[in-house]
Structures are given as structure tokens and as C-alpha cells.
Design an enzyme around this catalytic site. Structure first.
Site, PDB file in Angstrom:
ATOM      1  N   GLU A  86      80.581  27.924  -4.893  1.00 48.79           N
ATOM      2  CA  GLU A  86      79.949  26.605  -4.952  1.00 48.79           C
ATOM      3  C   GLU A  86      80.348  25.858  -6.221  1.00 48.79           C
ATOM      4  O   GLU A  86      80.552  24.636  -6.194  1.00 48.79           O
ATOM      5  CB  GLU A  86      78.423  26.755  -4.874  1.00 48.79           C
ATOM      6  CG  GLU A  86      77.917  27.324  -3.562  1.00 48.79           C
ATOM      7  CD  GLU A  86      78.345  26.474  -2.370  1.00 48.79           C
ATOM      8  OE1 GLU A  86      78.183  25.232  -2.425  1.00 48.79           O
ATOM      9  OE2 GLU A  86      78.857  27.049  -1.391  1.00 48.79           O
ATOM     10  N   TRP A 135      83.647  24.374  -5.613  1.00 47.38           N
ATOM     11  CA  TRP A 135      83.584  23.137  -4.829  1.00 47.38           C
ATOM     12  C   TRP A 135      83.310  21.947  -5.742  1.00 47.38           C
ATOM     13  O   TRP A 135      83.832  20.847  -5.536  1.00 47.38           O
ATOM     14  CB  TRP A 135      82.489  23.236  -3.769  1.00 47.38           C
ATOM     15  CG  TRP A 135      82.964  23.806  -2.473  1.00 47.38           C
ATOM     16  CD1 TRP A 135      82.685  25.038  -1.966  1.00 47.38           C
ATOM     17  CD2 TRP A 135      83.814  23.165  -1.513  1.00 47.38           C
ATOM     18  NE1 TRP A 135      83.306  25.209  -0.754  1.00 47.38           N
ATOM     19  CE2 TRP A 135      84.003  24.081  -0.447  1.00 47.38           C
ATOM     20  CE3 TRP A 135      84.432  21.919  -1.448  1.00 47.38           C
ATOM     21  CZ2 TRP A 135      84.793  23.773   0.659  1.00 47.38           C
ATOM     22  CZ3 TRP A 135      85.222  21.610  -0.347  1.00 47.38           C
ATOM     23  CH2 TRP A 135      85.393  22.530   0.689  1.00 47.38           C
ATOM     24  N   TRP A 188      80.350   1.636  12.380  1.00 51.71           N
ATOM     25  CA  TRP A 188      79.059   1.825  11.711  1.00 51.71           C
ATOM     26  C   TRP A 188      78.104   0.704  12.098  1.00 51.71           C
ATOM     27  O   TRP A 188      78.517  -0.435  12.310  1.00 51.71           O
ATOM     28  CB  TRP A 188      79.226   1.824  10.194  1.00 51.71           C
ATOM     29  CG  TRP A 188      80.122   2.894   9.639  1.00 51.71           C
ATOM     30  CD1 TRP A 188      81.325   2.708   9.027  1.00 51.71           C
ATOM     31  CD2 TRP A 188      79.898   4.313   9.653  1.00 51.71           C
ATOM     32  NE1 TRP A 188      81.863   3.909   8.650  1.00 51.71           N
ATOM     33  CE2 TRP A 188      81.014   4.912   9.011  1.00 51.71           C
ATOM     34  CE3 TRP A 188      78.869   5.127  10.121  1.00 51.71           C
ATOM     35  CZ2 TRP A 188      81.128   6.284   8.832  1.00 51.71           C
ATOM     36  CZ3 TRP A 188      78.983   6.502   9.955  1.00 51.71           C
ATOM     37  CH2 TRP A 188      80.087   7.067   9.320  1.00 51.71           C
ATOM     38  N   ASN A 223      69.824  21.094  -1.923  1.00 50.95           N
ATOM     39  CA  ASN A 223      71.149  20.859  -1.368  1.00 50.95           C
ATOM     40  C   ASN A 223      71.185  20.956   0.152  1.00 50.95           C
ATOM     41  O   ASN A 223      71.825  20.140   0.822  1.00 50.95           O
ATOM     42  CB  ASN A 223      72.157  21.838  -1.968  1.00 50.95           C
ATOM     43  CG  ASN A 223      73.558  21.616  -1.437  1.00 50.95           C
ATOM     44  OD1 ASN A 223      74.150  20.579  -1.693  1.00 50.95           O
ATOM     45  ND2 ASN A 223      74.084  22.564  -0.668  1.00 50.95           N
ATOM     46  N   TRP A 263      78.294   5.758   5.443  1.00 48.57           N
ATOM     47  CA  TRP A 263      78.000   6.744   4.409  1.00 48.57           C
ATOM     48  C   TRP A 263      77.850   6.115   3.029  1.00 48.57           C
ATOM     49  O   TRP A 263      77.123   6.637   2.178  1.00 48.57           O
ATOM     50  CB  TRP A 263      79.083   7.828   4.370  1.00 48.57           C
ATOM     51  CG  TRP A 263      80.467   7.349   4.037  1.00 48.57           C
ATOM     52  CD1 TRP A 263      81.450   6.988   4.904  1.00 48.57           C
ATOM     53  CD2 TRP A 263      81.031   7.188   2.729  1.00 48.57           C
ATOM     54  NE1 TRP A 263      82.590   6.600   4.230  1.00 48.57           N
ATOM     55  CE2 TRP A 263      82.370   6.726   2.894  1.00 48.57           C
ATOM     56  CE3 TRP A 263      80.555   7.394   1.436  1.00 48.57           C
ATOM     57  CZ2 TRP A 263      83.210   6.459   1.816  1.00 48.57           C
ATOM     58  CZ3 TRP A 263      81.393   7.122   0.358  1.00 48.57           C
ATOM     59  CH2 TRP A 263      82.700   6.660   0.548  1.00 48.57           C
ATOM     60  N   TRP A 267      79.004  12.991   0.551  1.00 48.16           N
ATOM     61  CA  TRP A 267      78.754  12.040   1.629  1.00 48.16           C
ATOM     62  C   TRP A 267      79.956  11.939   2.566  1.00 48.16           C
ATOM     63  O   TRP A 267      79.800  11.891   3.791  1.00 48.16           O
ATOM     64  CB  TRP A 267      78.396  10.670   1.054  1.00 48.16           C
ATOM     65  CG  TRP A 267      76.942  10.592   0.729  1.00 48.16           C
ATOM     66  CD1 TRP A 267      76.354  10.874  -0.467  1.00 48.16           C
ATOM     67  CD2 TRP A 267      75.893  10.268   1.635  1.00 48.16           C
ATOM     68  NE1 TRP A 267      74.984  10.738  -0.354  1.00 48.16           N
ATOM     69  CE2 TRP A 267      74.671  10.360   0.919  1.00 48.16           C
ATOM     70  CE3 TRP A 267      75.845   9.894   2.975  1.00 48.16           C
ATOM     71  CZ2 TRP A 267      73.438  10.097   1.504  1.00 48.16           C
ATOM     72  CZ3 TRP A 267      74.608   9.629   3.564  1.00 48.16           C
ATOM     73  CH2 TRP A 267      73.429   9.739   2.829  1.00 48.16           C
TER      74      TRP A 267
END
Length: 255
Positions: free
Chosen positions: A63, A66, A94, A129, A147, A170
Site C-alpha cells: 500500500e 501504491w 457524465w 479507505n 470523478w 478517484w
């Protein structure tokens, strides 16, 4: 005692088992300190690695990796918070913001796990998270809202707001980013709540008007034996099954 020491002493050995349970104190809570430069990722890496090999250590370091990948992505896409990494999403249909978008911001969507997360965010400046992913999926796929609308809301409200990780997260959930989750990965807010908050403790904390409901109905309050008055808790702003079908149709048109 600093947050990193507390994490190493308590949550780190069980990180891989506890990190997805929002009612439990299973994450490091180091993100605000990273965002403000109070601790470096290198320091965290070496401190956690010193615990020795194991599933918890490996998962946490993955993590952390990332997080650093997000900065690599930002280096190559300095407009990461504004432009789709995958240009085909520039044509995605959208929908415009409306009252349902505001219901999402205020934690009034009618889906308890989503509402709990947005209320936790508004109250504390932080959101678990796992719940961030559920809330992100709900806005971009159930409501089909761009987003960037959600990214801006998180940027304004998160105490750990980070230009690289916020934008990458996002775009990852919405499907428009690098190495993104497939668009057809649409989180079911009911099943996610039942899986990761099985007793409903997280929802009870942040959506206290549902505290009286038993675990079997707290994530689907519309099925409770006694209907909740809408002034107490709102009805669902959208039916998830229908919204999922609509999102998949929009994605097929994009392809």
C-alpha cells in the site's frame, strides 16, 4: 507517543486482517502526517520492514508502494486532478450535478455505508479507505457524476488531502486512470457494508438514527419491519441495480 509508534505496537501485526474494517482501528492513520511532510515514506517503510516478513508487513508495504506510484503518475501527468489519463473517457456521458450530488456530499443518499463515510469525512476530515472506495464508486457509477466533482470535495474536506493520491484514487475507481479498476467493477454499497461492517458498528456511530436496527437490516433500512420516516433517514436517491445497469450501458456506448 507518535502515530507511527502506536501503529507499530498495535495495528501493524494485524494490518492485512483489519485494514478493510471501518469500525476497527486497523489502519495506520499516518496519511495526514505524510501529506504534511511530518514523516517520510522511507522512514515508515524501514520501520514497518523491521517487523520482519509476514502477510501484514507485505500488505502494508504494498500500500505504501501504491502511494509512491501516485507520485510517479503525477510526475508524468501534472494535470492528474483535471484530465482523464485514459483519453477515451473524455467522451463519457457524465451527468450534471443535482440534488443527489448534494445528498452524497452530506451523507443523505439512503445507503448507510456511503452516508456513514461522508459524515465521518465532514465531521473529522478523514474517511476510512475502504469506505472512500465505496463512496467514490457510488458517486461516479451509481450517480454517474464526473470523478472531478468528488475529487474536489475530498480535496476540500480531507485532512490528508494529497494531490497525487487523491486524484489517482478517484481516477482508479472511476476507470479513467492508469492501471485503473475496470469500469464494470461497481461496488454494491449494501453488500460492501454487510461484508466489511457486518455488525453495523461503523454505521451506528456515524448514522445514529439507524442505531436501533439489527445487523441484518442496518445496511438495507428500507427492508426494516417498521418503515423509517423520511425526515429521520432519507429514502435511497437511486436504486443500485438500476443504476448499475445504466452505468454499464454508458460504458458500452463509450467503447
Amino acid at each position: 507517543v507518535c502515530s507511527s509508534d502506536l501503529f507499530l505496537d498495535s495495528a501493524a501485526p494485524r494490518y492485512h486482517q483489519m485494514r478493510d474494517l471501518p469500525a476497527r482501528d486497523g489502519t495506520s492513520k499516518l496519511s495526514p502526517h505524510l501529506a504534511f511532510g511530518e514523516i517520510s515514506p522511507r522512514e515508515i517503510w524501514h520501520a514497518v520492514a523491521s517487523l520482519g516478513p509476514g502477510a501484514a508487513t507485505e500488505k502494508f508495504l504494498t500500500e505504501l508502494g501504491w502511494r509512491e506510484f501516485a507520485y510517479n503518475l503525477l510526475f508524468h501527468h501534472d494535470d492528474l486532478a483535471e484530465r482523464n489519463v485514459r483519453p477515451e473517457f473524455d467522451a463519457f456521458p457524465w451527468r450534471r450535478e443535482d440534488e443527489r450530488t448534494e445528498a452524497w456530499r452530506r451523507g443523505r443518499t439512503g445507503y448507510p455505508i456511503v452516508d456513514a463515510g461522508l459524515r465521518e469525512l465532514w465531521t473529522t476530515g478523514w474517511m476510512h479507505n475502504r469506505v472512500r472506495m465505496i463512496a467514490t464508486s457510488f458517486l461516479t457509477k451509481d450517480l454517474l457524476v464526473d470523478w472531478r466533482t468528488g475529487e474536489r470535495w475530498f480535496w476540500d474536506t480531507l485532512v490528508d488531502a494529497d494531490v497525487a493520491n487523491n486524484a489517482m484514487g478517484w481516477q482508479w475507481v472511476s476507470g479513467s486512470g492508469a492501471d485503473a479498476a475496470p469500469f464494470f467493477r461497481i461496488f454494491n454499497p449494501v453488500l460492501q457494508g454487510e461484508r466489511f461492517d457486518p455488525d453495523g458498528d461503523y454505521v451506528r456511530r456515524w448514522v445514529p438514527e439507524l442505531a436501533h436496527l439489527p445487523p441484518e437490516t442496518i445496511h438495507r433500512p428500507w427492508t426494516a419491519a417498521k418503515a423509517l420516516p423520511p425526515d429521520l433517514y432519507p429514502p435511497r436517491v437511486v436504486d443500485h441495480a438500476a443504476a448499475r445497469d445504466r452505468a454499464l450501458r454508458a460504458f458500452r456506448l463509450l467503447k
